[in-house]
Write an enzyme that holds these catalytic residues in place. Structure first.
Site, PDB file in Angstrom:
ATOM      1  N   CYS A   1       4.519  -0.792  12.426  1.00  0.00           N
ATOM      2  CA  CYS A   1       4.051  -0.927  11.042  1.00  0.00           C
ATOM      3  C   CYS A   1       5.116  -0.400  10.087  1.00  0.00           C
ATOM      4  CB  CYS A   1       2.744  -0.139  10.877  1.00  0.00           C
ATOM      5  SG  CYS A   1       2.056  -0.302   9.215  1.00  0.00           S
TER       6      CYS A   1
ATOM      7  N   CYS B   1       2.790   6.358   6.946  1.00  0.00           N
ATOM      8  CA  CYS B   1       1.660   7.293   6.993  1.00  0.00           C
ATOM      9  C   CYS B   1       1.963   8.403   8.012  1.00  0.00           C
ATOM     10  CB  CYS B   1       0.386   6.549   7.360  1.00  0.00           C
ATOM     11  SG  CYS B   1       0.165   5.064   6.351  1.00  0.00           S
TER      12      CYS B   1
ATOM     13  N   CYS C   1       0.178   8.700  11.488  1.00  0.00           N
ATOM     14  CA  CYS C   1      -0.118   7.499  12.287  1.00  0.00           C
ATOM     15  C   CYS C   1       0.883   7.229  13.406  1.00  0.00           C
ATOM     16  CB  CYS C   1      -0.205   6.284  11.369  1.00  0.00           C
ATOM     17  SG  CYS C   1      -0.791   4.814  12.246  1.00  0.00           S
TER      18      CYS C   1
ATOM     19  N   CYS D   1     -15.205  -3.765  15.036  1.00  0.00           N
ATOM     20  CA  CYS D   1     -14.198  -3.511  13.993  1.00  0.00           C
ATOM     21  C   CYS D   1     -12.807  -3.797  14.533  1.00  0.00           C
ATOM     22  CB  CYS D   1     -14.227  -2.051  13.568  1.00  0.00           C
ATOM     23  SG  CYS D   1     -15.832  -1.504  13.047  1.00  0.00           S
TER      24      CYS D   1
ATOM     25  N   CYS E   1     -16.229  -6.075  11.084  1.00  0.00           N
ATOM     26  CA  CYS E   1     -15.486  -5.196  10.172  1.00  0.00           C
ATOM     27  C   CYS E   1     -14.004  -5.393  10.461  1.00  0.00           C
ATOM     28  CB  CYS E   1     -15.889  -3.745  10.426  1.00  0.00           C
ATOM     29  SG  CYS E   1     -14.966  -2.579   9.403  1.00  0.00           S
TER      30      CYS E   1
ATOM     31  N   CYS F   1     -16.106   0.084   3.560  1.00  0.00           N
ATOM     32  CA  CYS F   1     -16.027   1.219   4.469  1.00  0.00           C
ATOM     33  C   CYS F   1     -14.796   1.999   4.031  1.00  0.00           C
ATOM     34  CB  CYS F   1     -15.896   0.724   5.909  1.00  0.00           C
ATOM     35  SG  CYS F   1     -15.607   2.064   7.093  1.00  0.00           S
TER      36      CYS F   1
ATOM     37  N   ARG G   1     -19.749   8.420   8.765  1.00  0.00           N
ATOM     38  CA  ARG G   1     -19.318   8.074  10.132  1.00  0.00           C
ATOM     39  C   ARG G   1     -18.400   9.135  10.749  1.00  0.00           C
ATOM     40  NH1 ARG G   1     -19.487   3.272  12.459  1.00  0.00           N
ATOM     41  NH2 ARG G   1     -20.110   2.376  10.469  1.00  0.00           N
TER      42      ARG G   1
END
Ligand code: SAM
Ligand code: DTB
Ligand code: SF4
Length: 332
Positions: free
Chosen positions: A55, A59, A62, A99, A130, A190, A262
Site C-alpha cells: 500500500c 499509516c 499498518c 467485510c 461491508c 462503519c 465493535r
C-alpha cells in the site's frame, strides 16, 4: 439515565465521562445500552483481505504499508471464486456480515467494478456486505450502493490533533470527505479508530467527539486496540492500560446510543474477563473468524466458548435498510 442522540459533544465533556469512577461509567453505559439493544446479543462479521500489502500510504500502525518493514507477502486482488468460498465458510460459521478489505489508497474504477461484482455475489448468498477500500469519490460510493453494498468502513483512526503523528499521506479532512460521500450515497457508515498508539485520553475524547458530531452517528463504530506489528513505526509503543480501553468503549456507548460498538483488532491480547467488561460497557459486535486482515483473531471455537460463558448469543440476520432521515438507528 436517558439515552439521547446528540451531535454537540465537547472534548472537555467527554474527558469528564472518561474520568468518571469506573463503576459509575460502566453503570451509565450499561443502562443506556439496555434502552437500545438486547444486552445479551452480539452481531458478528467476518473479515477477508481481498488485496494485501504494497500500500502506498504511510499509516504508522499498518503491516500493509509499502513504506514499513513488516513481513507481509503482497497479493493481487483475489479472484471472485476465492472470495465467495470464504464468504460461504463465514456464513456457515454464523457470521451475518462479510467485510472485504483492500490495501489501497483508493480503488481505481476497474478495481471498483471487480469489487462491485464481489458485493453482488456475496449479497446473493444472503449475507450483509461491508467494504473497506480507502478513499472513495461520490460516484464510486454510489456505484457500490447500486451493487447492493450495505456498509462502508473508513476509520478516522484517532483525534485530528494526534493524526499527524501517525499518517502523513492523507489528511483528516480527506477521511471526513469519504465518510460524507458514503453517507450521501445512502450506505451505512462503519467508522471508528485505534487505541494504544501513544495518544492521550484527551485524544480519545476528541476522536469520539469527531465520530459522534458527524451529521449522523456511524451505524457501526469499530474500536481497535493497536496490534503491534514488528517492522511498523508503532511497534514498541507503550502499551495502553486496558481499563482505559474499556472506558473508551463505555464512552462510545454513551455518546452513540443507537450504534453498534465493535470490538475489533487486538482481541487476541485480551482475556475473556476483559472482553466481558467491554460487553458490559456496551460493545455489541465483533470480528469473528481466526484472521483479521493480516493478523490473528481468536479462533471461532474460542469465541463460541466465550459467548457460552457469558450467555451471549450471536445475532441472526438483520435488516440493514437505512433508518428514516439517515439518523442512527433507534431500537427501543
Ligand atoms: N486501506 C484501507 C484504509 O486504510 O482505509 C482499508 C484497510 S485498513 C487496514 C482498515 C483499518 O484497519 C485502518 O483504518 C485501521 O483503523 C485498522 N488497522 C490497520 N492495522 C491495524 C493494526 N495494526 N492494529 C489495529 N488496527 C489496525
Ligand atoms: C477495523 O476497524 N478493523 C478491521 C476492519 N475495520 C477492516 C481491520 C483490523 C486490522 C488489524 C490488522 C491486520 O490484521 O492487518
Ligand atoms: Fe494502506 Fe489502509 Fe494500511 Fe493505511 S491502513 S497503509 S491505507 S492498508
Amino acid at each position: 439515565m436517558k439515552s439521547e442522540i446528540r451531535h454537540d459533544w465537547s472534548i472537555g465533556e467527554v474527558e469528564e465521562i472518561l474520568s468518571l469512577p469506573f463503576n459509575d461509567l460502566l453503570f451509565q453505559a450499561q443502562s443506556i445500552h439496555r434502552q437500545q439493544f438486547d444486552p445479551n446479543q452480539v452481531q458478528v462479521s467476518t473479515l477477508l483481505s481481498i488485496k494485501t500489502g504494497a500500500c502506498p500510504e504511510d499509516c504508522g500502525y499498518c503491516s500493509q504499508s509499502a513504506r514499513n518493514d513488516a513481513e507481509v507477502e503482497p497479493e493481487r486482488l483475489l479472484p471472485i471464486d476465492e472470495v465467495l468460498e470464504s464468504a460461504v465458510a463465514a456464513k456457515e460459521k454464523g457470521a451475518t456480515r462479510f467485510c472485504m478489505g483492500a490495501a489501497w489508497r483508493n480503488p481505481t474504477d476497474t478495481n471498483l467494478q471487480r469489487v462491485a461484482e464481489m458485493v453482488r455475489a456475496v449479497k446473493d448468498m444472503g449475507m450483509e456486505t461491508c467494504l473497506t477500500l480507502g478513499m472513495l469519490t461520490a460516484e464510486q460510493a454510489q456505484k457500490l450502493k447500486d451493487a447492493g453494498l450495505d456498509y462502508y468502513n473508513h476509520n478516522l483512526d484517532t483525534s485530528p490533533e494526534f493524526y499527524g503523528e501517525v499518517i502523513t499521506t492523507r489528511t483528516y479532512e480527506d477521511r471526513l470527505q469519504t465518510l460524507n460521500h458514503v453517507r450521501e450515497a445512502g450506505l451505512n457508515v462503519c467508522s471508528g479508530g485505534i487505541l494504544g498508539m501513544g495518544e492521550s485520553r484527551r485524544d480519545r475524547a476528541s476522536m469520539l467527539c469527531q465520530l459522534s458530531n458527524l451529521p449522523s452517528h456511524p451505524e457501526s463504530v469499530p474500536i481497535n486496540l493497536l496490534v503491534q506489528v514488528e517492522g511498523t513505526p508503532l511497534f514498541g509503543v507503550e502499551e495502553l492500560d486496558l481499563l482505559e480501553f474499556v472506558r473508551t468503549v463505555a464512552a462510545a456507548r454513551i455518546m452513540m446510543p443507537g450504534s453498534y460498538v465493535r470490538l475489533s483488532a487486538g482481541r487476541t491480547e485480551m482475556t475473556d474477563e476483559l472482553q466481558a467488561l467491554c460487553f458490559f460497557a456496551g460493545a455489541n459486535s465483533l470480528f469473528y473468524g481466526d484472521r483479521l486482515l493480516t493478523t490473528d483473531n481468536p479462533e471461532t471455537d474460542r469465541d463460541k466458548q466465550l459467548f457460552a460463558r457469558l450467555g451471549l448469543s450471536m445475532e441472526a440476520h438483520v435488516e440493514t435498510e437505512k433508518p428514516p432521515q439517515g439518523r442512527a438507528c433507534h431500537r427501543v
